[in-house]
Design an enzyme around this catalytic site. Structure first.
Site, short mmCIF file in Angstrom:
data_model
loop_
_atom_site.label_atom_id
_atom_site.label_comp_id
_atom_site.label_asym_id
_atom_site.label_seq_id
_atom_site.Cartn_x
_atom_site.Cartn_y
_atom_site.Cartn_z
N ASP A 1 2.01 -2.18 -7.70
CA ASP A 1 0.83 -1.74 -6.98
C ASP A 1 -0.31 -1.41 -7.97
O ASP A 1 -0.06 -0.81 -9.02
CB ASP A 1 1.22 -0.48 -6.18
N GLU B 1 -0.38 -6.71 -8.11
CA GLU B 1 -1.56 -6.61 -7.24
C GLU B 1 -2.74 -6.30 -8.16
O GLU B 1 -2.81 -5.21 -8.74
CB GLU B 1 -1.40 -5.47 -6.22
#
Ligand code: MG
Length: 538
Positions: free
Chosen positions: A200, A241
């Site tokens: 993330d 990401e």
């Protein structure tokens, strides 16, 4: 030998709490997921990306982790998790999970201890300032919902840095002990059967925060993590990401020594621009910019929608206006200035031809396809829910109570009214309909995996005289696959500029409908798609 399984993978992203409730408490759980593994195997996916399942206050959908080494008890237990990975592997399905290491929840024991006193062993796990920082908005993410990157903590008598919401204090990743913790977290879940991690907020992890900064080249952190996972097993994959300028994407791959995969935000934005403009050019340009050498083992992961808003920040302001006007005309559909909080079918006015065209692109373009739960049946959104919760409603299994998601009266939010209600859109109904979106996508997935030119091949855009038609070819040795997509609503006949001896061997393997054979041209309907293939003949 390194295992490049991810090149031919089809990833299915799901949030356990909104997928299937196995114990009847109204919240999805591991027991429910285990009951649905046969369904996922039948759909044809071979990797599940699980959104965070750790203990969490769920103030940010679970991306506010309160313990990285456990499972939220509402979702299940560690033994159930191990059992689930085993059952998935029996079906040829790998498990990938989120690694949220940019920040924790303010309820994490590390932060709770760090607040208490300056000498806490965890104090340096976070980023502190004793004076109010002068530059308190260096990196605002939620425009309109967030006014600072620093929050004051009375107990700590200091300010702490938060990239996202104040309840998500950032970890001080420059601290060696925090880096050790990240490795421990990776090792812990790999031992329980996980094959990969979706990391993330990668660019935020590498960023300078207050006085804290990774020493030297910040990307060394990713090199360390890559070395670490390579030591754990040859098939562990890191997917990042990084919704940042596409010119910097290659920095995250490095010399094949950082991330294996990157979620492809650039292609995603240009897919929506192509749909809005009814032109192939935005996709052609994006592909040519990103993939000078598509056979490389660095891999993009393509997606249509994810659990967040559709952030069109990769487009210029004119392009953004085009997409917003086409797909989010009302203010209520927009969020954080350049975000759209809708699912695909509502954006496309539930036009089944446009929806299938979009997924035909997802499964034929170079890059690993990532499908999000509910996309395979065309689930809609619930704009009455706040912020990004609009696209996080419960999976729709049947037309029964709570859409078959749960038999509990206080279930996770479902869509029970309107054209996108579970009464109309659900797995059970679509499984029985040969032409349903579910069965169409299942067919696309099966062909995508079987014809390895798609996953492994070198791609090439073929010149096409019609600006609304995209033709691309994937070649892997003598295996060749060709896909044609029409972004306009008109039927057109196009030339297929390939050698005649190659064309003569093509077989049509997929199309939006049956087509008659034309001399020298290929016909394609409005919003149509056609896949051709040739494979070596003895
Ligand atoms: Mg439950």
């Amino acid at each position: 030998m390194v295992n490049y399984w991810y090149k031919n993978a089809v990833i299915y992203s799901l949030d356990i709490k909104s997928f299937a409730d196995g114990n009847g408490d109204g919240i999805g759980d591991l027991a429910g997921l285990m009951q649905k593994l046969d369904y996922l195997a039948c759909l044809g996916i071979n990797c599940i990306w699980l959104q965070p399942l750790h203990p969490s206050p769920w103030k940010d959908g679970g991306y506010d982790v309160a313990d990285h080494y456990a499972i939220d008890e509402r979702l299940g237990s560690l033994p159930e998790f191990i059992k689930m990975t085993e059952l998935a592997r029996e079906r040829g399905i790998r498990i990938m999970m989120d690694l949220v290491a940019n920040h924790t929840s303010d309820q994490h024991p590390w932060f709770k201890d760090a607040r208490k006193h300056k000498n806490s062993a965890y104090r340096d796990y976070y980023v502190w300032e004793t004076e109010r920082p002068r530059y308190h908005r260096p990196n605002i993410i939620f425009t309109g919902k967030q006014d600072s990157n620093w929050a004051y903590d009375k107990m700590a008598k200091a300010w702490y840095y938060h990239t996202f919401y104040p309840f998500q204090p950032d970890l001080n990743i420059s601290h060696p002990k925090v880096q050790d913790e990240i490795k421990n977290i990776l090792r812990f879940w790999i031992k329980l059967g996980v094959s990969g991690f979706r990391i993330d907020a990668v660019p935020h992890m590498l960023r300078k925060k207050g006085k804290e900064q990774l020493p030297g080249d910040a990307h060394d952190l990713l090199r360390k993590l890559r070395t670490f996972v390579d030591e754990q097993g040859e098939d562990i994959v890191l997917m990042g990401e990084a919704d940042t300028q596409h010119e910097s994407y290659s920095d995250f791959f490095g010399e094949r020594d950082q991330l294996h995969m990157l979620l492809n935000f650039h292609l995603n934005n240009h897919l929506f621009l192509a749909l809005a403009q009814k032109k192939a050019r935005p996709l052609t340009e994006s592909l040519n910019e990103l993939l000078p050498n598509s056979a490389d083992c660095n891999q993009f992961a393509n997606f249509v929608r994810n659990h967040d808003e559709l952030n069109i920040g990769q487009l210029n302001s004119t392009q953004q206006k085009t997409v917003l006007n086409a797909f989010a005309p009302d203010n209520n559909m927009r969020i954080y200035e350049t975000g759209i909080r809708r699912r695909l079918p509502t954006m496309l006015n539930n036009n089944p031809r446009c929806i299938k065209l979009t997924y035909s692109l997802l499964f034929s373009l170079p890059g690993t396809p990532v499908l999000r739960y509910g996309e395979e049946i065309g689930m809609g959104d619930a704009l009455a829910l706040s912020e990004r919760n609009s696209v996080r409603t419960a999976m729709q299994w049947t037309d029964g109570k709570n859409g078959g998601f749960s038999n509990n009266s206080s279930s996770w939010p479902t869509i029970s009214k309107g054209p996108y209600s579970f009464k109309h859109i659900n797995v059970a109904a679509q499984a029985q309909d040969r032409n349903s979106l579910l069965n169409t996508l299942s067919r696309m997935i099966s062909l995508r995996k079987a014809y390895s030119a798609f996953g492994w091949g070198q791609y090439e855009i073929i010149d096409c005289e019609h600006p609304g038609v995209l033709i691309h070819v994937c070649r892997r040795d003598s295996n060749v696959a060709v896909a044609i997509h029409n972004f306009t609503g008109d039927t057109v006949d196009v030339s297929l500029s390939l050698p005649e001896e190659e064309r003569a061997l093509f077989t049509e393997i997929l199309a939006d409908q049956a087509y008659e054979q034309l001399n020298g041209k290929v016909r394609i309907n409005g919003y149509g798609y056609r896949w051709f293939c040739r494979w070596p003949l003895a």
